[in-house]
Design a protein around this motif. Structure first.
Motif, PDB file in Angstrom:
ATOM      1  N   PRO A  94      20.477 -29.995  19.380  1.00  0.00           N
ATOM      2  CA  PRO A  94      19.074 -29.702  19.709  1.00  0.00           C
ATOM      3  C   PRO A  94      18.151 -29.586  18.490  1.00  0.00           C
ATOM      4  CG  PRO A  94      20.535 -28.372  21.052  1.00  0.00           C
ATOM      5  CD  PRO A  94      21.391 -29.035  20.011  1.00  0.00           C
ATOM      6  N   PRO A  95      18.541 -28.851  17.431  1.00  0.00           N
ATOM      7  CA  PRO A  95      17.624 -28.821  16.290  1.00  0.00           C
ATOM      8  C   PRO A  95      17.539 -30.161  15.560  1.00  0.00           C
ATOM      9  CG  PRO A  95      19.562 -27.492  15.822  1.00  0.00           C
ATOM     10  CD  PRO A  95      19.640 -27.904  17.245  1.00  0.00           C
ATOM     11  N   ALA A  96      18.614 -30.937  15.573  1.00  0.00           N
ATOM     12  CA  ALA A  96      18.561 -32.256  14.936  1.00  0.00           C
ATOM     13  C   ALA A  96      17.596 -33.173  15.683  1.00  0.00           C
ATOM     14  CB  ALA A  96      19.951 -32.876  14.875  1.00  0.00           C
ATOM     15  N   ALA A  97      17.621 -33.106  17.004  1.00  0.00           N
ATOM     16  CA  ALA A  97      16.691 -33.912  17.790  1.00  0.00           C
ATOM     17  C   ALA A  97      15.258 -33.450  17.566  1.00  0.00           C
ATOM     18  CB  ALA A  97      17.056 -33.823  19.271  1.00  0.00           C
ATOM     19  N   THR A  98      15.060 -32.147  17.454  1.00  0.00           N
ATOM     20  CA  THR A  98      13.719 -31.613  17.223  1.00  0.00           C
ATOM     21  C   THR A  98      13.196 -32.005  15.851  1.00  0.00           C
ATOM     22  OG1 THR A  98      14.248 -29.750  18.656  1.00  0.00           O
ATOM     23  CG2 THR A  98      12.353 -29.493  17.218  1.00  0.00           C
ATOM     24  N   SER A  99      14.085 -32.122  14.876  1.00  0.00           N
ATOM     25  CA  SER A  99      13.626 -32.462  13.520  1.00  0.00           C
ATOM     26  C   SER A  99      13.134 -33.896  13.410  1.00  0.00           C
ATOM     27  CB  SER A  99      14.739 -32.206  12.500  1.00  0.00           C
ATOM     28  OG  SER A  99      15.787 -33.137  12.673  1.00  0.00           O
ATOM     29  N   GLY A 100      13.311 -34.672  14.453  1.00  0.00           N
ATOM     30  CA  GLY A 100      12.834 -36.048  14.433  1.00  0.00           C
ATOM     31  C   GLY A 100      11.364 -36.213  14.770  1.00  0.00           C
ATOM     32  N   TRP A 101      10.667 -35.144  15.110  1.00  0.00           N
ATOM     33  CA  TRP A 101       9.245 -35.245  15.431  1.00  0.00           C
ATOM     34  C   TRP A 101       8.443 -35.534  14.174  1.00  0.00           C
ATOM     35  CZ3 TRP A 101       7.233 -35.661  20.129  1.00  0.00           C
ATOM     36  CH2 TRP A 101       8.020 -35.277  21.201  1.00  0.00           C
ATOM     37  N   GLU A 126      11.753 -22.880  20.197  1.00  0.00           N
ATOM     38  CA  GLU A 126      12.982 -22.188  19.777  1.00  0.00           C
ATOM     39  C   GLU A 126      13.575 -22.826  18.526  1.00  0.00           C
ATOM     40  OE1 GLU A 126      15.782 -22.003  22.972  1.00  0.00           O
ATOM     41  OE2 GLU A 126      14.322 -21.109  24.335  1.00  0.00           O
ATOM     42  N   ARG A 127      13.453 -24.125  18.406  1.00  0.00           N
ATOM     43  CA  ARG A 127      14.035 -24.833  17.255  1.00  0.00           C
ATOM     44  C   ARG A 127      13.132 -24.804  16.041  1.00  0.00           C
ATOM     45  NH1 ARG A 127      16.202 -24.896  21.855  1.00  0.00           N
ATOM     46  NH2 ARG A 127      18.194 -25.894  22.153  1.00  0.00           N
ATOM     47  N   THR A 128      11.867 -24.490  16.233  1.00  0.00           N
ATOM     48  CA  THR A 128      10.942 -24.480  15.102  1.00  0.00           C
ATOM     49  C   THR A 128      10.677 -23.075  14.587  1.00  0.00           C
ATOM     50  OG1 THR A 128       9.045 -24.470  16.602  1.00  0.00           O
ATOM     51  CG2 THR A 128       9.802 -26.617  15.790  1.00  0.00           C
ATOM     52  N   SER A 129      11.277 -22.079  15.200  1.00  0.00           N
ATOM     53  CA  SER A 129      11.157 -20.715  14.686  1.00  0.00           C
ATOM     54  C   SER A 129      12.549 -20.079  14.651  1.00  0.00           C
ATOM     55  CB  SER A 129      10.192 -19.892  15.534  1.00  0.00           C
ATOM     56  OG  SER A 129      10.614 -19.872  16.872  1.00  0.00           O
ATOM     57  N   ALA A 162      10.975 -27.145   9.986  1.00  0.00           N
ATOM     58  CA  ALA A 162      11.574 -25.938  10.563  1.00  0.00           C
ATOM     59  C   ALA A 162      12.860 -26.270  11.303  1.00  0.00           C
ATOM     60  CB  ALA A 162      10.586 -25.262  11.498  1.00  0.00           C
ATOM     61  N   ALA A 163      12.869 -27.347  12.056  1.00  0.00           N
ATOM     62  CA  ALA A 163      14.073 -27.747  12.774  1.00  0.00           C
ATOM     63  C   ALA A 163      15.162 -28.211  11.804  1.00  0.00           C
ATOM     64  CB  ALA A 163      13.746 -28.843  13.780  1.00  0.00           C
ATOM     65  N   ALA A 164      14.774 -28.888  10.727  1.00  0.00           N
ATOM     66  CA  ALA A 164      15.756 -29.318   9.731  1.00  0.00           C
ATOM     67  C   ALA A 164      16.406 -28.122   9.031  1.00  0.00           C
ATOM     68  CB  ALA A 164      15.099 -30.250   8.718  1.00  0.00           C
ATOM     69  N   VAL A 165      15.634 -27.068   8.777  1.00  0.00           N
ATOM     70  CA  VAL A 165      16.199 -25.843   8.197  1.00  0.00           C
ATOM     71  C   VAL A 165      17.237 -25.259   9.149  1.00  0.00           C
ATOM     72  CG1 VAL A 165      15.678 -23.443   7.589  1.00  0.00           C
ATOM     73  CG2 VAL A 165      14.250 -25.283   6.714  1.00  0.00           C
ATOM     74  N   LEU A 166      16.937 -25.256  10.441  1.00  0.00           N
ATOM     75  CA  LEU A 166      17.888 -24.739  11.422  1.00  0.00           C
ATOM     76  C   LEU A 166      19.148 -25.595  11.477  1.00  0.00           C
ATOM     77  CD1 LEU A 166      18.592 -22.691  13.576  1.00  0.00           C
ATOM     78  CD2 LEU A 166      17.330 -24.083  15.227  1.00  0.00           C
ATOM     79  N   VAL A 167      19.000 -26.906  11.402  1.00  0.00           N
ATOM     80  CA  VAL A 167      20.176 -27.784  11.367  1.00  0.00           C
ATOM     81  C   VAL A 167      21.043 -27.453  10.158  1.00  0.00           C
ATOM     82  CG1 VAL A 167      20.962 -30.171  11.031  1.00  0.00           C
ATOM     83  CG2 VAL A 167      19.118 -29.696  12.617  1.00  0.00           C
ATOM     84  N   LEU A 168      20.419 -27.311   9.007  1.00  0.00           N
ATOM     85  CA  LEU A 168      21.158 -27.025   7.781  1.00  0.00           C
ATOM     86  C   LEU A 168      21.842 -25.664   7.832  1.00  0.00           C
ATOM     87  CD1 LEU A 168      21.878 -28.231   5.083  1.00  0.00           C
ATOM     88  CD2 LEU A 168      19.784 -27.290   4.145  1.00  0.00           C
ATOM     89  N   VAL A 169      21.125 -24.648   8.305  1.00  0.00           N
ATOM     90  CA  VAL A 169      21.724 -23.321   8.425  1.00  0.00           C
ATOM     91  C   VAL A 169      22.909 -23.357   9.388  1.00  0.00           C
ATOM     92  CG1 VAL A 169      21.320 -20.988   9.328  1.00  0.00           C
ATOM     93  CG2 VAL A 169      19.686 -22.005   7.762  1.00  0.00           C
ATOM     94  N   ASN A 170      22.735 -23.996  10.532  1.00  0.00           N
ATOM     95  CA  ASN A 170      23.822 -24.075  11.506  1.00  0.00           C
ATOM     96  C   ASN A 170      25.018 -24.837  10.962  1.00  0.00           C
ATOM     97  OD1 ASN A 170      22.314 -22.623  13.310  1.00  0.00           O
ATOM     98  ND2 ASN A 170      21.868 -24.334  14.658  1.00  0.00           N
ATOM     99  N   VAL A 180       7.072 -28.969  12.365  1.00  0.00           N
ATOM    100  CA  VAL A 180       8.125 -29.005  13.376  1.00  0.00           C
ATOM    101  C   VAL A 180       9.394 -29.591  12.770  1.00  0.00           C
ATOM    102  CG1 VAL A 180       8.820 -30.055  15.571  1.00  0.00           C
ATOM    103  CG2 VAL A 180       6.517 -29.136  15.305  1.00  0.00           C
ATOM    104  N   ALA A 181       9.261 -30.693  12.070  1.00  0.00           N
ATOM    105  CA  ALA A 181      10.421 -31.365  11.489  1.00  0.00           C
ATOM    106  C   ALA A 181      11.111 -30.510  10.431  1.00  0.00           C
ATOM    107  CB  ALA A 181      10.003 -32.711  10.891  1.00  0.00           C
TER     108      ALA A 181
END
Length: 158
Positions: free
Chosen positions: A65-72, A23-26, A80-88, A77-78
């Motif tokens: 959740p996306p910030a934690a996911t961006s740590g992989w 969910e956090r990577t898409s 895509a999750a970082a983009v979600l963190v930034l958008v949010n 994965v990192a």
């Protein structure tokens, strides 16, 4: 990498198959609308002096959740999750900024109001431009997800 080598994760486990990670990577446009709504709700709770607990919940839902996911370690994965963190982060800020201005949070002096108005307008414009540019990625993911669902339905129908 440390988790992968420990006993905490199975060696054959692909983290992209875990639903919470997937969910956090898409991220799609629903993620953007959720963040805008959380920013509005958080601003309303501050405006009405309802306490800061809801603001914490909004941040926990939109950012943690996306910030934690961006740590992989996996780059896709990192990123895509970082983009979600930034958008949010941008969406929460722009919606809260607009809500505060609309609700009358302004300086007392007339001269300061003019400066504050131009500052708010420029900040909102900058945030909207940043969100729009990142929304290209969200749009591609949304379109890709839609196409995948259509293909899966067609295959299942056959």
């Amino acid at each position: 990498m440390l988790l992968k080598e420990s006993i905490l994760l199975l060696p054959v486990l692909d983290i992209r198959e875990i639903s919470q990670i997937a969910e956090r990577t898409s991220p799609n446009f629903l993620s953007l609308f959720l963040a805008l709504g959380l920013g509005i709700a958080g601003a309303i709770s501050i405006i009405r002096n309802a306490g800061s607990a809801f603001v914490g919940v909004a941040i926990a839902i939109a950012l943690v959740p996306p910030a934690a996911t961006s740590g992989w370690v996996l780059p896709l994965v990192a990123v895509a999750a970082a983009v979600l963190v930034l958008v949010n982060l941008l969406a929460v800020n722009v919606s809260a900024l607009i809500m505060f201005w609309v609700s009358g949070f302004r300086p007392v002096e007339k001269e300061a109001v003019v400066h504050a108005r131009s500052s708010v307008i420029s900040h909102v414009a900058l945030l909207v431009i940043a969100i729009a540019s990142l929304s290209v990625a969200l749009g591609l993911v949304t379109y890709s997800s839609f196409q995948t669902i259509l293909v899966e339905q067609e295959i299942n129908g056959e």
